[in-house]
Design a protein around this motif. Structure first.
Motif, PDB file in Angstrom:
ATOM      1  N   LEU A   1       0.800  -1.186  -0.041  1.00  0.00           N
ATOM      2  CA  LEU A   1      -0.099  -0.062   0.237  1.00  0.00           C
ATOM      3  C   LEU A   1       1.036   1.098  -0.106  1.00  0.00           C
ATOM      4  O   LEU A   1       1.702   1.264   0.976  1.00  0.00           O
ATOM      5  N   ILE A   2       0.829   1.975  -0.835  1.00  0.00           N
ATOM      6  CA  ILE A   2       1.645   3.216  -1.249  1.00  0.00           C
ATOM      7  C   ILE A   2       0.988   4.474  -1.499  1.00  0.00           C
ATOM      8  O   ILE A   2      -0.048   4.488  -1.943  1.00  0.00           O
ATOM      9  N   THR A   3       1.570   5.432  -0.425  1.00  0.00           N
ATOM     10  CA  THR A   3       1.068   6.614  -0.632  1.00  0.00           C
ATOM     11  C   THR A   3       1.965   7.694  -1.516  1.00  0.00           C
ATOM     12  O   THR A   3       3.317   7.783  -0.961  1.00  0.00           O
ATOM     13  N   VAL A   4       1.661   8.550  -2.503  1.00  0.00           N
ATOM     14  CA  VAL A   4       2.508   9.519  -3.151  1.00  0.00           C
ATOM     15  C   VAL A   4       2.151  10.696  -2.781  1.00  0.00           C
ATOM     16  O   VAL A   4       0.891  10.862  -2.770  1.00  0.00           O
TER      17      VAL A   4
ATOM     18  N   ALA B   1      -2.955   7.299  -4.021  1.00  0.00           N
ATOM     19  CA  ALA B   1      -2.558   5.834  -3.609  1.00  0.00           C
ATOM     20  C   ALA B   1      -2.630   4.856  -4.706  1.00  0.00           C
ATOM     21  O   ALA B   1      -3.099   5.093  -5.641  1.00  0.00           O
ATOM     22  N   ALA B   2      -1.508   3.942  -4.398  1.00  0.00           N
ATOM     23  CA  ALA B   2      -1.575   2.705  -5.099  1.00  0.00           C
ATOM     24  C   ALA B   2      -1.417   1.351  -4.443  1.00  0.00           C
ATOM     25  O   ALA B   2      -1.034   1.458  -3.449  1.00  0.00           O
ATOM     26  N   ALA B   3      -1.926   0.171  -4.782  1.00  0.00           N
ATOM     27  CA  ALA B   3      -1.954  -1.025  -4.277  1.00  0.00           C
ATOM     28  C   ALA B   3      -1.476  -2.262  -5.210  1.00  0.00           C
ATOM     29  O   ALA B   3      -1.691  -2.024  -6.347  1.00  0.00           O
TER      30      ALA B   3
ATOM     31  N   VAL C   1       7.427   9.676  -2.748  1.00  0.00           N
ATOM     32  CA  VAL C   1       6.892   8.413  -2.033  1.00  0.00           C
ATOM     33  C   VAL C   1       6.805   8.926  -0.739  1.00  0.00           C
ATOM     34  O   VAL C   1       7.810   9.009   0.015  1.00  0.00           O
ATOM     35  N   ALA C   2       5.503   8.990   0.053  1.00  0.00           N
ATOM     36  CA  ALA C   2       5.279   9.268   1.325  1.00  0.00           C
ATOM     37  C   ALA C   2       5.470   8.196   2.477  1.00  0.00           C
ATOM     38  O   ALA C   2       6.211   8.492   3.535  1.00  0.00           O
ATOM     39  N   SER C   3       4.745   7.051   1.884  1.00  0.00           N
ATOM     40  CA  SER C   3       4.767   6.104   2.704  1.00  0.00           C
ATOM     41  C   SER C   3       4.628   4.608   2.140  1.00  0.00           C
ATOM     42  O   SER C   3       3.788   4.715   0.971  1.00  0.00           O
ATOM     43  N   VAL C   4       5.234   3.761   2.642  1.00  0.00           N
ATOM     44  CA  VAL C   4       5.015   2.291   2.106  1.00  0.00           C
ATOM     45  C   VAL C   4       4.606   1.328   3.163  1.00  0.00           C
ATOM     46  O   VAL C   4       5.355   1.324   4.105  1.00  0.00           O
TER      47      VAL C   4
END
Length: 151
Positions: free
Chosen positions: A95-98, A112-114, A142-145
């Motif tokens: 789960l990725i937040t950009v 967001a991407a998943a 990339v803010a969080s993964v």
């Protein structure tokens, strides 16, 4: 019309995450799973004593590369094209937040991407799509993964 598309796009992202099981910290039975998350400040958890920093797991942040960052001409929505490479030893979900920022570093929005069931060493392409109108040149970060083992 644009507002309706934004609502639909946001609903699709939330619905996709719910249907694919990308709810970090829980299993289908609702019990807690250990999830290591890298925050936007780039700091991860302190490694255990005796573990060299070079061997510390980055929580998956190093598994995500931004290939492109642009604003769509028709909708004026920001998007980041990503390549995800599973560097862990287990099949994993991501789960990725950009975040999308302007030239002054001001956050203009997030996307967001998943990706699910990515085998070790396997790569996947994904897009983190923002749903807010943006003008001008942007940068993507990339803010969080959140990476966790697939069931």
């Amino acid at each position: 019309m644009i507002m309706r598309i934004r609502v639909i796009a946001a609903g699709l992202v939330v619905g996709t995450l719910a249907l694919t099981g990308c709810m970090p910290g829980t299993t289908s039975a609702g019990t807690d799973r250990s999830v290591k998350k890298t925050e936007s400040n780039g700091h991860s958890e302190t490694p255990a004593k005796g573990v060299p920093a070079a061997e510390e797991d980055d929580g998956g942040k190093g598994d995500v590369k931004i290939d492109s960052c642009a604003v769509d001409d028709a909708m004026s929505w920001p998007a980041a094209k990503l390549t995800i490479t599973n560097h862990s030893a287990k099949k994993s979900n991501y789960l990725i937040t950009v975040e999308f920022v302007d030239s002054k570093g001001t956050r203009l929005g997030t996307g967001a991407a998943a990706e699910n069931d990515l085998a070790p060493k396997q790569k996947a392409k994904a897009t983190a799509q923002g749903v807010e109108k943006v003008d001008g040149k942007i940068s993507c970060k990339v803010a969080s993964v959140t990476r966790y083992a697939s069931p």
